[in-house]
Design a protein around this motif. Structure first.
Motif, PDB file in Angstrom:
ATOM      1  N   GLU A 163     -10.301  11.453  -4.570  1.00  0.00           N
ATOM      2  CA  GLU A 163     -11.465  11.258  -5.430  1.00  0.00           C
ATOM      3  C   GLU A 163     -12.695  10.773  -4.679  1.00  0.00           C
ATOM      4  OE1 GLU A 163     -12.723   9.407  -9.723  1.00  0.00           O
ATOM      5  OE2 GLU A 163     -10.622   9.432  -9.107  1.00  0.00           O
ATOM      6  N   PHE A 164     -12.512   9.929  -3.653  1.00  0.00           N
ATOM      7  CA  PHE A 164     -13.670   9.250  -3.076  1.00  0.00           C
ATOM      8  C   PHE A 164     -13.909   9.463  -1.580  1.00  0.00           C
ATOM      9  CE2 PHE A 164     -12.277   6.570  -6.685  1.00  0.00           C
ATOM     10  CZ  PHE A 164     -13.391   6.727  -7.490  1.00  0.00           C
ATOM     11  N   ASP A 165     -12.905   9.816  -0.800  1.00  0.00           N
ATOM     12  CA  ASP A 165     -13.080   9.923   0.656  1.00  0.00           C
ATOM     13  C   ASP A 165     -12.081  10.946   1.192  1.00  0.00           C
ATOM     14  OD1 ASP A 165     -13.573   9.587   3.345  1.00  0.00           O
ATOM     15  OD2 ASP A 165     -13.252   7.423   3.364  1.00  0.00           O
ATOM     16  N   ALA A 166     -12.360  12.201   0.916  1.00  0.00           N
ATOM     17  CA  ALA A 166     -11.401  13.287   1.144  1.00  0.00           C
ATOM     18  C   ALA A 166     -11.310  13.746   2.601  1.00  0.00           C
ATOM     19  CB  ALA A 166     -11.732  14.461   0.225  1.00  0.00           C
ATOM     20  N   GLN A 167     -11.257  12.808   3.527  1.00  0.00           N
ATOM     21  CA  GLN A 167     -11.053  13.158   4.928  1.00  0.00           C
ATOM     22  C   GLN A 167      -9.559  13.395   5.163  1.00  0.00           C
ATOM     23  OE1 GLN A 167     -13.544  10.933   7.872  1.00  0.00           O
ATOM     24  NE2 GLN A 167     -13.861   9.577   6.101  1.00  0.00           N
ATOM     25  N   PRO A 168      -9.215  14.308   6.062  1.00  0.00           N
ATOM     26  CA  PRO A 168      -7.810  14.699   6.257  1.00  0.00           C
ATOM     27  C   PRO A 168      -6.854  13.543   6.537  1.00  0.00           C
ATOM     28  CG  PRO A 168      -9.257  16.209   7.415  1.00  0.00           C
ATOM     29  CD  PRO A 168     -10.124  15.095   6.901  1.00  0.00           C
ATOM     30  N   MET A 169      -7.270  12.547   7.324  1.00  0.00           N
ATOM     31  CA  MET A 169      -6.369  11.447   7.679  1.00  0.00           C
ATOM     32  C   MET A 169      -6.023  10.547   6.496  1.00  0.00           C
ATOM     33  SD  MET A 169      -9.640  10.878   8.417  1.00  0.00           S
ATOM     34  CE  MET A 169     -10.615  10.191   9.683  1.00  0.00           C
ATOM     35  N   HIS A 170      -6.772  10.706   5.380  1.00  0.00           N
ATOM     36  CA  HIS A 170      -6.494   9.949   4.167  1.00  0.00           C
ATOM     37  C   HIS A 170      -5.725  10.780   3.141  1.00  0.00           C
ATOM     38  CE1 HIS A 170      -9.265   7.191   5.955  1.00  0.00           C
ATOM     39  NE2 HIS A 170     -10.360   7.803   5.565  1.00  0.00           N
ATOM     40  N   LEU A 171      -5.562  12.062   3.417  1.00  0.00           N
ATOM     41  CA  LEU A 171      -4.935  12.965   2.453  1.00  0.00           C
ATOM     42  C   LEU A 171      -3.583  13.516   2.892  1.00  0.00           C
ATOM     43  CD1 LEU A 171      -8.086  15.024   1.456  1.00  0.00           C
ATOM     44  CD2 LEU A 171      -6.821  13.432  -0.015  1.00  0.00           C
ATOM     45  N   ASP A 172      -3.307  13.476   4.204  1.00  0.00           N
ATOM     46  CA  ASP A 172      -2.132  14.161   4.729  1.00  0.00           C
ATOM     47  C   ASP A 172      -1.511  13.358   5.872  1.00  0.00           C
ATOM     48  OD1 ASP A 172      -0.585  16.842   5.011  1.00  0.00           O
ATOM     49  OD2 ASP A 172      -1.342  16.419   7.036  1.00  0.00           O
ATOM     50  N   GLU A 173      -0.212  13.119   5.775  1.00  0.00           N
ATOM     51  CA  GLU A 173       0.502  12.344   6.798  1.00  0.00           C
ATOM     52  C   GLU A 173       0.358  12.957   8.188  1.00  0.00           C
ATOM     53  OE1 GLU A 173       2.737   9.418   8.592  1.00  0.00           O
ATOM     54  OE2 GLU A 173       2.285   9.394   6.459  1.00  0.00           O
ATOM     55  N   SER A 212      -8.563   4.869   3.307  1.00  0.00           N
ATOM     56  CA  SER A 212      -9.996   4.847   3.582  1.00  0.00           C
ATOM     57  C   SER A 212     -10.445   3.392   3.688  1.00  0.00           C
ATOM     58  CB  SER A 212     -10.714   5.535   2.418  1.00  0.00           C
ATOM     59  OG  SER A 212     -12.082   5.212   2.396  1.00  0.00           O
ATOM     60  N   GLY A 213     -11.450   3.137   4.498  1.00  0.00           N
ATOM     61  CA  GLY A 213     -12.021   1.790   4.539  1.00  0.00           C
ATOM     62  C   GLY A 213     -12.503   1.354   3.166  1.00  0.00           C
ATOM     63  N   TRP A 214     -13.039   2.303   2.409  1.00  0.00           N
ATOM     64  CA  TRP A 214     -13.518   1.983   1.057  1.00  0.00           C
ATOM     65  C   TRP A 214     -12.353   1.664   0.135  1.00  0.00           C
ATOM     66  CZ3 TRP A 214     -18.042   0.429   1.626  1.00  0.00           C
ATOM     67  CH2 TRP A 214     -18.902   1.040   2.539  1.00  0.00           C
ATOM     68  N   HIS A 215     -11.205   2.304   0.361  1.00  0.00           N
ATOM     69  CA  HIS A 215     -10.004   1.981  -0.403  1.00  0.00           C
ATOM     70  C   HIS A 215      -9.552   0.561  -0.052  1.00  0.00           C
ATOM     71  CE1 HIS A 215      -5.559   3.139  -1.441  1.00  0.00           C
ATOM     72  NE2 HIS A 215      -6.057   2.288  -2.302  1.00  0.00           N
ATOM     73  N   VAL A 242       0.853  -1.187   0.000  1.00  0.00           N
ATOM     74  CA  VAL A 242       0.000   0.000   0.000  1.00  0.00           C
ATOM     75  C   VAL A 242       0.890   1.238   0.000  1.00  0.00           C
ATOM     76  CG1 VAL A 242      -1.863   1.213   1.187  1.00  0.00           C
ATOM     77  CG2 VAL A 242      -1.725  -1.290   1.320  1.00  0.00           C
ATOM     78  N   SER A 243       0.807   2.043  -1.052  1.00  0.00           N
ATOM     79  CA  SER A 243       1.653   3.231  -1.143  1.00  0.00           C
ATOM     80  C   SER A 243       0.918   4.482  -0.670  1.00  0.00           C
ATOM     81  CB  SER A 243       2.127   3.437  -2.585  1.00  0.00           C
ATOM     82  OG  SER A 243       1.068   3.909  -3.400  1.00  0.00           O
ATOM     83  N   ALA A 244       1.687   5.437  -0.190  1.00  0.00           N
ATOM     84  CA  ALA A 244       1.124   6.728   0.220  1.00  0.00           C
ATOM     85  C   ALA A 244       0.432   7.398  -0.964  1.00  0.00           C
ATOM     86  CB  ALA A 244       2.225   7.626   0.783  1.00  0.00           C
ATOM     87  N   GLU A 245       1.033   7.291  -2.133  1.00  0.00           N
ATOM     88  CA  GLU A 245       0.475   7.939  -3.323  1.00  0.00           C
ATOM     89  C   GLU A 245      -0.919   7.412  -3.654  1.00  0.00           C
ATOM     90  OE1 GLU A 245       4.702   8.295  -2.994  1.00  0.00           O
ATOM     91  OE2 GLU A 245       3.572   6.442  -3.227  1.00  0.00           O
ATOM     92  N   GLU A 246      -1.096   6.103  -3.582  1.00  0.00           N
ATOM     93  CA  GLU A 246      -2.413   5.561  -3.914  1.00  0.00           C
ATOM     94  C   GLU A 246      -3.445   5.901  -2.848  1.00  0.00           C
ATOM     95  OE1 GLU A 246      -3.148   1.152  -3.722  1.00  0.00           O
ATOM     96  OE2 GLU A 246      -1.031   1.118  -3.134  1.00  0.00           O
ATOM     97  N   ILE A 247      -3.026   5.975  -1.579  1.00  0.00           N
ATOM     98  CA  ILE A 247      -3.952   6.370  -0.517  1.00  0.00           C
ATOM     99  C   ILE A 247      -4.484   7.772  -0.790  1.00  0.00           C
ATOM    100  CG2 ILE A 247      -4.107   7.020   1.928  1.00  0.00           C
ATOM    101  CD1 ILE A 247      -2.207   4.668   2.534  1.00  0.00           C
ATOM    102  N   VAL A 248      -3.570   8.692  -1.084  1.00  0.00           N
ATOM    103  CA  VAL A 248      -3.958  10.087  -1.332  1.00  0.00           C
ATOM    104  C   VAL A 248      -4.799  10.197  -2.605  1.00  0.00           C
ATOM    105  CG1 VAL A 248      -3.061  12.388  -1.876  1.00  0.00           C
ATOM    106  CG2 VAL A 248      -2.008  11.030  -0.040  1.00  0.00           C
ATOM    107  N   GLU A 249      -4.413   9.463  -3.649  1.00  0.00           N
ATOM    108  CA  GLU A 249      -5.165   9.515  -4.905  1.00  0.00           C
ATOM    109  C   GLU A 249      -6.602   9.022  -4.711  1.00  0.00           C
ATOM    110  OE1 GLU A 249      -5.093   7.639  -9.411  1.00  0.00           O
ATOM    111  OE2 GLU A 249      -3.270   7.570  -8.209  1.00  0.00           O
ATOM    112  N   PHE A 250      -6.764   7.878  -4.047  1.00  0.00           N
ATOM    113  CA  PHE A 250      -8.105   7.341  -3.809  1.00  0.00           C
ATOM    114  C   PHE A 250      -8.909   8.313  -2.954  1.00  0.00           C
ATOM    115  CE2 PHE A 250     -11.450   5.019  -1.735  1.00  0.00           C
ATOM    116  CZ  PHE A 250     -11.873   4.096  -2.680  1.00  0.00           C
ATOM    117  N   ALA A 251      -8.307   8.790  -1.874  1.00  0.00           N
ATOM    118  CA  ALA A 251      -9.008   9.697  -0.961  1.00  0.00           C
ATOM    119  C   ALA A 251      -9.407  10.985  -1.665  1.00  0.00           C
ATOM    120  CB  ALA A 251      -8.138  10.004   0.255  1.00  0.00           C
TER     121      ALA A 251
END
Length: 159
Positions: free
Chosen positions: A41-51, A65-68, A30-39
């Protein structure tokens, strides 16, 4: 038959699923880049977008995200056997549990165990297979659990 089953190079029909058998789902980094990319688009909560926001949350770091996590599981499931099956979709998910955060850098692995199966009463060439899946991080901690029923054609239906 119980235990792990190899799923390489096989077209899975309803007939091939045996209750108690556990199918290996492989691994996924699981990469940081894919977490941020998914978030993004689909679940833009801060803990999914920023370390830093992730570290400040109860999740402890940049967290998928759980959905990710569901989407990553689905990819693993597809690659393990579903794309080489007679799958006709699913009538739904019985439950999904996000048990621990999936963090950037985690390596997911898992299995899917056949818990029940039955032929459709109205469509005898279609079988319903109930599976319980679980994903683990690299420390062996369970991070995700799901149970659902899939619909698969029988071997007779494709002969």
């Amino acid at each position: 038959m119980t235990g792990k089953t190899s799923v390489a190079a096989k077209t899975w029909t309803y007939d091939d699923f045996v209750e108690g058998t556990s199918l290996d789902l492989g691994t996924k980094l699981v990469s940081a880049e894919e977490i941020v990319e998914f978030a993004g688009e689909f679940d833009a909560q801060p803990m999914h977008l920023d370390e830093e926001a992730g570290k400040a949350s109860i999740l402890g770091g940049l967290s998928a995200s759980g959905w990710h996590t569901c989407a990553m599981f689905m990819r693993m499931w597809c690659d393990a056997f579903l794309l080489d099956s007679t799958s006709q979709g699913s009538p739904g998910i019985d439950y999904v549990k996000w048990k621990k955060p999936v963090l950037a850098g985690d390596i997911l692995s898992g299995h899917s165990t056949i818990v029940a199966k039955r032929l459709s009463k109205s469509r005898p060439q279609l079988g319903l297979v109930t599976m319980r899946a679980e994903l683990f991080n690299q420390r062996g901690e369970s991070v995700f659990e799901l149970e659902n029923t899939g619909m698969f054609l029988t071997r007779e239906a494709i002969a």
